[in-house]
Design a protein around this motif. Sequence first.
Motif, PDB file in Angstrom:
ATOM      1  N   PRO A   1       0.728  -1.124  -0.605  1.00  0.00           N
ATOM      2  CA  PRO A   1       0.074  -0.278  -0.302  1.00  0.00           C
ATOM      3  C   PRO A   1       0.989   1.350  -0.071  1.00  0.00           C
ATOM      4  O   PRO A   1       1.983   1.640   0.679  1.00  0.00           O
ATOM      5  CB  PRO A   1      -0.674  -0.246   1.844  1.00  0.00           C
ATOM      6  N   ASN A   2       0.226   2.528  -0.121  1.00  0.00           N
ATOM      7  CA  ASN A   2       0.721   3.572  -0.906  1.00  0.00           C
ATOM      8  C   ASN A   2       0.475   4.706   0.083  1.00  0.00           C
ATOM      9  O   ASN A   2      -0.409   4.851  -0.020  1.00  0.00           O
ATOM     10  CB  ASN A   2       1.307   4.303  -1.947  1.00  0.00           C
ATOM     11  N   TYR A   3       0.855   4.504   1.181  1.00  0.00           N
ATOM     12  CA  TYR A   3      -0.346   5.223   2.746  1.00  0.00           C
ATOM     13  C   TYR A   3       0.535   6.493   2.463  1.00  0.00           C
ATOM     14  O   TYR A   3      -0.316   7.693   2.343  1.00  0.00           O
ATOM     15  CB  TYR A   3       0.275   4.893   3.513  1.00  0.00           C
ATOM     16  N   SER A   4       1.978   7.361   1.958  1.00  0.00           N
ATOM     17  CA  SER A   4       2.509   8.396   1.569  1.00  0.00           C
ATOM     18  C   SER A   4       3.760   7.909   0.789  1.00  0.00           C
ATOM     19  O   SER A   4       4.098   7.582   1.198  1.00  0.00           O
ATOM     20  CB  SER A   4       2.898   9.081   2.673  1.00  0.00           C
ATOM     21  N   GLN A   5       3.945   8.892   0.524  1.00  0.00           N
ATOM     22  CA  GLN A   5       5.202   9.290  -1.010  1.00  0.00           C
ATOM     23  C   GLN A   5       6.260   9.688   0.401  1.00  0.00           C
ATOM     24  O   GLN A   5       6.186  10.429   0.498  1.00  0.00           O
ATOM     25  CB  GLN A   5       4.549  10.434  -1.764  1.00  0.00           C
ATOM     26  N   ASN A   6       7.299   8.461  -0.658  1.00  0.00           N
ATOM     27  CA  ASN A   6       8.491   8.025   0.495  1.00  0.00           C
ATOM     28  C   ASN A   6       9.502   8.568  -0.800  1.00  0.00           C
ATOM     29  O   ASN A   6       9.524   8.075  -1.618  1.00  0.00           O
ATOM     30  CB  ASN A   6       8.719   6.522   0.945  1.00  0.00           C
ATOM     31  N   ASP A   7      10.775   8.942  -0.617  1.00  0.00           N
ATOM     32  CA  ASP A   7      10.910  10.382  -1.888  1.00  0.00           C
ATOM     33  C   ASP A   7      12.545   9.232  -1.455  1.00  0.00           C
ATOM     34  O   ASP A   7      12.666   9.540  -2.942  1.00  0.00           O
ATOM     35  CB  ASP A   7      11.447  11.765  -1.266  1.00  0.00           C
ATOM     36  N   ASP A   8      12.171   8.172  -1.180  1.00  0.00           N
ATOM     37  CA  ASP A   8      13.725   6.821  -1.756  1.00  0.00           C
ATOM     38  C   ASP A   8      12.972   6.297  -2.961  1.00  0.00           C
ATOM     39  O   ASP A   8      13.609   5.584  -3.031  1.00  0.00           O
ATOM     40  CB  ASP A   8      13.387   6.282  -0.185  1.00  0.00           C
ATOM     41  N   PHE A   9      11.310   5.912  -3.193  1.00  0.00           N
ATOM     42  CA  PHE A   9      11.460   5.252  -3.875  1.00  0.00           C
ATOM     43  C   PHE A   9      10.184   5.371  -4.772  1.00  0.00           C
ATOM     44  O   PHE A   9      10.087   6.710  -4.924  1.00  0.00           O
ATOM     45  CB  PHE A   9       9.732   4.073  -2.969  1.00  0.00           C
ATOM     46  N   ASP A  10      10.018   4.803  -6.109  1.00  0.00           N
ATOM     47  CA  ASP A  10       9.603   5.215  -7.349  1.00  0.00           C
ATOM     48  C   ASP A  10       8.427   3.928  -7.337  1.00  0.00           C
ATOM     49  O   ASP A  10       7.852   2.775  -6.459  1.00  0.00           O
ATOM     50  CB  ASP A  10       9.924   5.294  -7.914  1.00  0.00           C
ATOM     51  N   TYR A  11       6.991   4.693  -7.854  1.00  0.00           N
ATOM     52  CA  TYR A  11       5.788   3.907  -6.987  1.00  0.00           C
ATOM     53  C   TYR A  11       4.717   4.090  -8.663  1.00  0.00           C
ATOM     54  O   TYR A  11       5.111   4.756  -9.132  1.00  0.00           O
ATOM     55  CB  TYR A  11       5.453   4.984  -6.142  1.00  0.00           C
ATOM     56  N   TYR A  12       4.257   2.390  -8.881  1.00  0.00           N
ATOM     57  CA  TYR A  12       3.832   2.524  -9.874  1.00  0.00           C
ATOM     58  C   TYR A  12       2.124   1.958  -9.863  1.00  0.00           C
ATOM     59  O   TYR A  12       2.083   0.400  -9.394  1.00  0.00           O
ATOM     60  CB  TYR A  12       4.621   1.399 -10.989  1.00  0.00           C
ATOM     61  N   PRO A  13       1.486   2.874  -9.895  1.00  0.00           N
ATOM     62  CA  PRO A  13      -0.389   1.956  -9.226  1.00  0.00           C
ATOM     63  C   PRO A  13      -0.995   1.027  -9.563  1.00  0.00           C
ATOM     64  O   PRO A  13      -0.132   0.497 -11.343  1.00  0.00           O
ATOM     65  CB  PRO A  13      -0.444   3.255  -9.613  1.00  0.00           C
ATOM     66  N   LEU A  14      -1.385   0.216  -9.072  1.00  0.00           N
ATOM     67  CA  LEU A  14      -1.540  -1.248  -9.290  1.00  0.00           C
ATOM     68  C   LEU A  14      -3.004  -1.634  -9.445  1.00  0.00           C
ATOM     69  O   LEU A  14      -3.940  -1.676  -9.860  1.00  0.00           O
ATOM     70  CB  LEU A  14      -1.214  -2.535  -8.673  1.00  0.00           C
ATOM     71  N   TYR A  15      -3.912  -1.285  -8.326  1.00  0.00           N
ATOM     72  CA  TYR A  15      -5.237  -1.304  -7.263  1.00  0.00           C
ATOM     73  C   TYR A  15      -5.086  -0.639  -6.313  1.00  0.00           C
ATOM     74  O   TYR A  15      -4.756   0.022  -5.584  1.00  0.00           O
ATOM     75  CB  TYR A  15      -5.751  -2.595  -7.375  1.00  0.00           C
TER      76      TYR A  15
ATOM     77  N   LEU B   1     -18.182   5.355   4.886  1.00  0.00           N
ATOM     78  CA  LEU B   1     -17.211   5.842   5.714  1.00  0.00           C
ATOM     79  C   LEU B   1     -15.819   4.436   5.561  1.00  0.00           C
ATOM     80  O   LEU B   1     -15.363   4.621   5.926  1.00  0.00           O
ATOM     81  CB  LEU B   1     -17.238   4.770   7.074  1.00  0.00           C
ATOM     82  N   GLN B   2     -16.107   3.945   4.459  1.00  0.00           N
ATOM     83  CA  GLN B   2     -14.759   3.490   3.300  1.00  0.00           C
ATOM     84  C   GLN B   2     -13.289   4.180   3.647  1.00  0.00           C
ATOM     85  O   GLN B   2     -13.896   5.247   3.038  1.00  0.00           O
ATOM     86  CB  GLN B   2     -15.407   2.487   2.553  1.00  0.00           C
ATOM     87  N   ILE B   3     -12.441   3.253   3.175  1.00  0.00           N
ATOM     88  CA  ILE B   3     -11.384   4.005   2.986  1.00  0.00           C
ATOM     89  C   ILE B   3     -11.034   3.040   1.814  1.00  0.00           C
ATOM     90  O   ILE B   3     -10.615   2.439   1.788  1.00  0.00           O
ATOM     91  CB  ILE B   3     -10.006   3.877   4.513  1.00  0.00           C
ATOM     92  N   GLU B   4     -10.570   4.342   0.988  1.00  0.00           N
ATOM     93  CA  GLU B   4      -9.873   3.243  -0.369  1.00  0.00           C
ATOM     94  C   GLU B   4      -8.369   3.427  -0.705  1.00  0.00           C
ATOM     95  O   GLU B   4      -7.951   3.994  -0.038  1.00  0.00           O
ATOM     96  CB  GLU B   4     -10.239   3.642  -1.381  1.00  0.00           C
ATOM     97  N   THR B   5      -7.254   2.151  -0.377  1.00  0.00           N
ATOM     98  CA  THR B   5      -5.570   2.446  -0.308  1.00  0.00           C
ATOM     99  C   THR B   5      -5.772   2.230  -1.196  1.00  0.00           C
ATOM    100  O   THR B   5      -5.659   1.000  -2.105  1.00  0.00           O
ATOM    101  CB  THR B   5      -5.565   1.853   0.855  1.00  0.00           C
ATOM    102  N   PRO B   6      -5.116   3.283  -1.964  1.00  0.00           N
ATOM    103  CA  PRO B   6      -3.896   2.591  -3.399  1.00  0.00           C
ATOM    104  C   PRO B   6      -3.079   1.681  -2.873  1.00  0.00           C
ATOM    105  O   PRO B   6      -1.965   1.555  -2.204  1.00  0.00           O
ATOM    106  CB  PRO B   6      -3.467   4.460  -4.203  1.00  0.00           C
ATOM    107  N   PHE B   7      -2.946   0.657  -3.946  1.00  0.00           N
ATOM    108  CA  PHE B   7      -1.989  -0.550  -3.984  1.00  0.00           C
ATOM    109  C   PHE B   7      -0.505  -0.449  -5.108  1.00  0.00           C
ATOM    110  O   PHE B   7      -0.763   0.150  -6.855  1.00  0.00           O
ATOM    111  CB  PHE B   7      -1.578  -2.042  -3.364  1.00  0.00           C
ATOM    112  N   CYS B   8       0.657  -0.364  -4.992  1.00  0.00           N
ATOM    113  CA  CYS B   8       1.522  -0.129  -5.745  1.00  0.00           C
ATOM    114  C   CYS B   8       2.758  -1.596  -6.412  1.00  0.00           C
ATOM    115  O   CYS B   8       2.836  -1.390  -5.262  1.00  0.00           O
ATOM    116  CB  CYS B   8       2.482   1.608  -6.045  1.00  0.00           C
ATOM    117  N   LEU B   9       3.837  -0.723  -7.010  1.00  0.00           N
ATOM    118  CA  LEU B   9       4.614  -2.175  -7.519  1.00  0.00           C
ATOM    119  C   LEU B   9       5.784  -0.004  -6.828  1.00  0.00           C
ATOM    120  O   LEU B   9       5.746   0.631  -7.434  1.00  0.00           O
ATOM    121  CB  LEU B   9       4.843  -2.542  -9.389  1.00  0.00           C
TER     122      LEU B   9
END
Length: 319
Positions: free
Chosen positions: A175-189, A286-294
Amino acid sequence: MESKVSNSGNNGSPRIENATVTINNVDLKLLRVFKCVVEAGGLTSASNELNIGLAAISKQLSDLEIRLGMTLCSRGREGFELTEYGITVYQATLELFVSLNAFRDRLHNSRNDILGDFSISVVDNTLSDVNSPVTKAVQRFHLRAPKVNIRLQTAHLDEIERGINEGRFNCAIAPNYSQNDDFDYYPLYNETSCLYCGSDHSLYLLNANEITIEKLKQEKIINHTYVTHRKGNPLFAFKESPIQAVQVEAVAMLILTGQFIGYLPRHFAEQYVRSGALRQLGPSELQIETPFCLIMKKGRKVNQIIKLFMESLGCPGAP
């Protein structure tokens, strides 16, 4: 790397000053055993992973210490701990194998034969999510590159990020909860999380129209420190809650006590809802959507193996 620095000093194998260290095939084998022991957190866990006896592992560690002329770790009744030399050798070993894999990749790619080692980490408790592409992606990847050695490991997010930074994981799906500058993120679902209570909770038997937002705000809510991130539902004061948990299973255990309400991934909670142990609370708002990334280390070169895995995932950012 979970091993601690030994406080017992660097006694044992003598340190050879100003010695020139050469590396041969035997040394590479010993270094691989040492790397496995460090990452497993001790000889016993490494023994299970390597499928060799404790005595054999201890002998190989001793051989490596003699070969290098320094004590790398203590491994007595007090547990496994790295010395300062051991930490240095472990970090150098990671760099060595990264370089060797890059060398091997370059040679193999020149002959159009995909070979090598590929280490993937996936955040735990996601197997039941039908939106997750991991299983199908690994299947497609293996069919296209059957000679690649795949190592798949589940872990919590902190361990995943640490493993990517240390070079133990080539990439991860998390999951991508907050962007970390050490990583590259590729959205999946996206993963959907809902609010739940246990069968012993006072809300469990109420009619849906009796469970108002105001009533929910009065309940003791679990601060699931990952799911209830900064994009979580602002109706609840998660940070003020004295009830905290990190792993999904830990949150579920707390909810099942009947004393607290909390968020769980919907795919994980469904089995407990069907059995009557949990009840979903409140409206869909009330649902929370969390993006998952490579996730990969920023600036990492995308070699043929990683590119193929990204294609197998159907990753939108695949080069």
